[in-house]
Design an enzyme around this catalytic site. Structure first.
Site, PDB file in Angstrom:
ATOM      1  N   THR A  40      51.589  48.574  59.298  1.00 52.46           N
ATOM      2  CA  THR A  40      52.975  48.811  59.718  1.00 52.46           C
ATOM      3  C   THR A  40      53.706  47.538  60.109  1.00 52.46           C
ATOM      4  O   THR A  40      54.916  47.563  60.262  1.00 52.46           O
ATOM      5  CB  THR A  40      53.023  49.768  60.925  1.00 52.46           C
ATOM      6  OG1 THR A  40      52.313  49.162  62.009  1.00 52.46           O
ATOM      7  CG2 THR A  40      52.410  51.106  60.585  1.00 52.46           C
ATOM      8  N   ASP A  49      52.717  31.964  48.245  1.00 51.42           N
ATOM      9  CA  ASP A  49      52.517  31.369  49.567  1.00 51.42           C
ATOM     10  C   ASP A  49      51.273  31.893  50.275  1.00 51.42           C
ATOM     11  O   ASP A  49      50.830  31.307  51.257  1.00 51.42           O
ATOM     12  CB  ASP A  49      53.740  31.623  50.448  1.00 51.42           C
ATOM     13  CG  ASP A  49      54.964  30.874  49.948  1.00 51.42           C
ATOM     14  OD1 ASP A  49      54.790  29.874  49.228  1.00 51.42           O
ATOM     15  OD2 ASP A  49      56.080  31.299  50.272  1.00 51.42           O
ATOM     16  N   TYR A  77      53.144  43.097  59.789  1.00 48.98           N
ATOM     17  CA  TYR A  77      53.355  41.950  58.909  1.00 48.98           C
ATOM     18  C   TYR A  77      53.274  42.362  57.438  1.00 48.98           C
ATOM     19  O   TYR A  77      54.033  41.891  56.595  1.00 48.98           O
ATOM     20  CB  TYR A  77      52.328  40.871  59.249  1.00 48.98           C
ATOM     21  CG  TYR A  77      52.648  39.506  58.692  1.00 48.98           C
ATOM     22  CD1 TYR A  77      53.854  38.876  58.978  1.00 48.98           C
ATOM     23  CD2 TYR A  77      51.738  38.840  57.898  1.00 48.98           C
ATOM     24  CE1 TYR A  77      54.147  37.624  58.474  1.00 48.98           C
ATOM     25  CE2 TYR A  77      52.016  37.575  57.396  1.00 48.98           C
ATOM     26  CZ  TYR A  77      53.227  36.972  57.680  1.00 48.98           C
ATOM     27  OH  TYR A  77      53.511  35.737  57.177  1.00 48.98           O
ATOM     28  N   ASN A  78      52.364  43.249  57.125  1.00 45.01           N
ATOM     29  CA  ASN A  78      52.209  43.770  55.766  1.00 45.01           C
ATOM     30  C   ASN A  78      53.515  44.404  55.277  1.00 45.01           C
ATOM     31  O   ASN A  78      53.953  44.162  54.162  1.00 45.01           O
ATOM     32  CB  ASN A  78      51.067  44.792  55.765  1.00 45.01           C
ATOM     33  CG  ASN A  78      50.939  45.533  54.463  1.00 45.01           C
ATOM     34  OD1 ASN A  78      50.648  44.954  53.438  1.00 45.01           O
ATOM     35  ND2 ASN A  78      51.160  46.837  54.518  1.00 45.01           N
ATOM     36  N   ASN A 126      43.859  44.271  62.711  1.00 46.26           N
ATOM     37  CA  ASN A 126      45.131  44.487  62.012  1.00 46.26           C
ATOM     38  C   ASN A 126      45.074  43.957  60.588  1.00 46.26           C
ATOM     39  O   ASN A 126      45.141  44.700  59.630  1.00 46.26           O
ATOM     40  CB  ASN A 126      46.277  43.781  62.740  1.00 46.26           C
ATOM     41  CG  ASN A 126      46.986  44.671  63.716  1.00 46.26           C
ATOM     42  OD1 ASN A 126      46.538  45.765  63.991  1.00 46.26           O
ATOM     43  ND2 ASN A 126      48.087  44.197  64.236  1.00 46.26           N
ATOM     44  N   ASP A 155      50.875  47.453  71.979  1.00 44.83           N
ATOM     45  CA  ASP A 155      49.857  47.252  70.945  1.00 44.83           C
ATOM     46  C   ASP A 155      49.053  45.969  71.164  1.00 44.83           C
ATOM     47  O   ASP A 155      47.853  45.936  70.881  1.00 44.83           O
ATOM     48  CB  ASP A 155      50.491  47.213  69.563  1.00 44.83           C
ATOM     49  CG  ASP A 155      50.857  48.596  69.047  1.00 44.83           C
ATOM     50  OD1 ASP A 155      50.551  49.587  69.731  1.00 44.83           O
ATOM     51  OD2 ASP A 155      51.443  48.676  67.951  1.00 44.83           O
TER      52      ASP A 155
END
Length: 199
Positions: free
Chosen positions: A154, A143, A156-157, A113, A41
């Site tokens: 898919t 934060d 960090y989210n 992304n 990726d």
């Protein structure tokens, strides 16, 4: 058909690059009909960023054995022209952020992304977010925030309990990082998120 190959520095991707460029040639990106990536990726995202300056330049990603990636097709060295011609095209939304830095300097950034806004001090960030710049802004303490596209939903989210978004949709998700209330918001279309913050 002219193809520009882009490969990860990993040995498997470099071997595939040598074989494919020997078989199909290596075109300059500006002259290529397709950009074909070899790796995972990360390599695909680098090529997508490179292609932003060249509208309608398709990127076809192939995953090598040592790489991971949900964006990539399987690596096959035979029948590449037929695969490129038969491939389904997916339009990917591109996020644009206008950033004003300390001292007044501003920059425009693009992301495929996600865009992550994180606090830069030890104190909690207090953020105000409005979608489309309308209505009463939502106040968020925590934060930071992750604004993600379907292709970025898919990674960090998801690590922050954000939703998975369908690939090819025009949805965006806004997910809190360490917020008092673990919430996310989904917006569709050409959404604009305006943010004000104070520490």
């Amino acid at each position: 058909m002219k193809i520009a190959f882009r490969a990860s520095p990993k040995p498997g991707a470099q071997r595939a690059l040598h074989e494919l460029s020997s078989r199909y040639g290596q075109a300059a990106v500006a002259e290529a009909d397709f950009i074909v990536t070899l790796g995972g990726d990360g390599t695909a995202l680098e090529a997508l960023h490179e292609a932003l300056a060249m509208p309608a330049k398709p990127v076809f990603a192939m995953r090598t054995d040592s790489s991971t990636g949900i964006l990539c097709n399987s690596l096959r060295t035979h029948g590449l022209i037929e695969r490129l011609q038969a491939a389904s095209r997916v339009q990917l939304p591109v996020l644009q952020a206008e950033i004003e830095q300390a001292g007044g300097r501003s920059r425009v950034l693009f992301a495929i992304n996600e865009i992550v806004l994180e606090r830069q001090v030890f104190q909690q960030a207090r953020l105000k977010v409005a979608v489309h710049g309308k209505g009463v802004p939502t106040s968020i303490k925590g934060d930071g925030l992750v604004l993600t596209t379907p292709i970025g939903s898919t990674g960090y989210n998801r690590a922050h309990d954000g939703p998975l978004l369908p690939l090819g949709s025009s949805l965006l998700a806004l997910t809190g990082i360490g917020v008092l209330r673990s919430d996310y918001h989904i917006a569709q279309g050409r959404s604009q998120c305006h943010k004000e913050h104070s520490s």
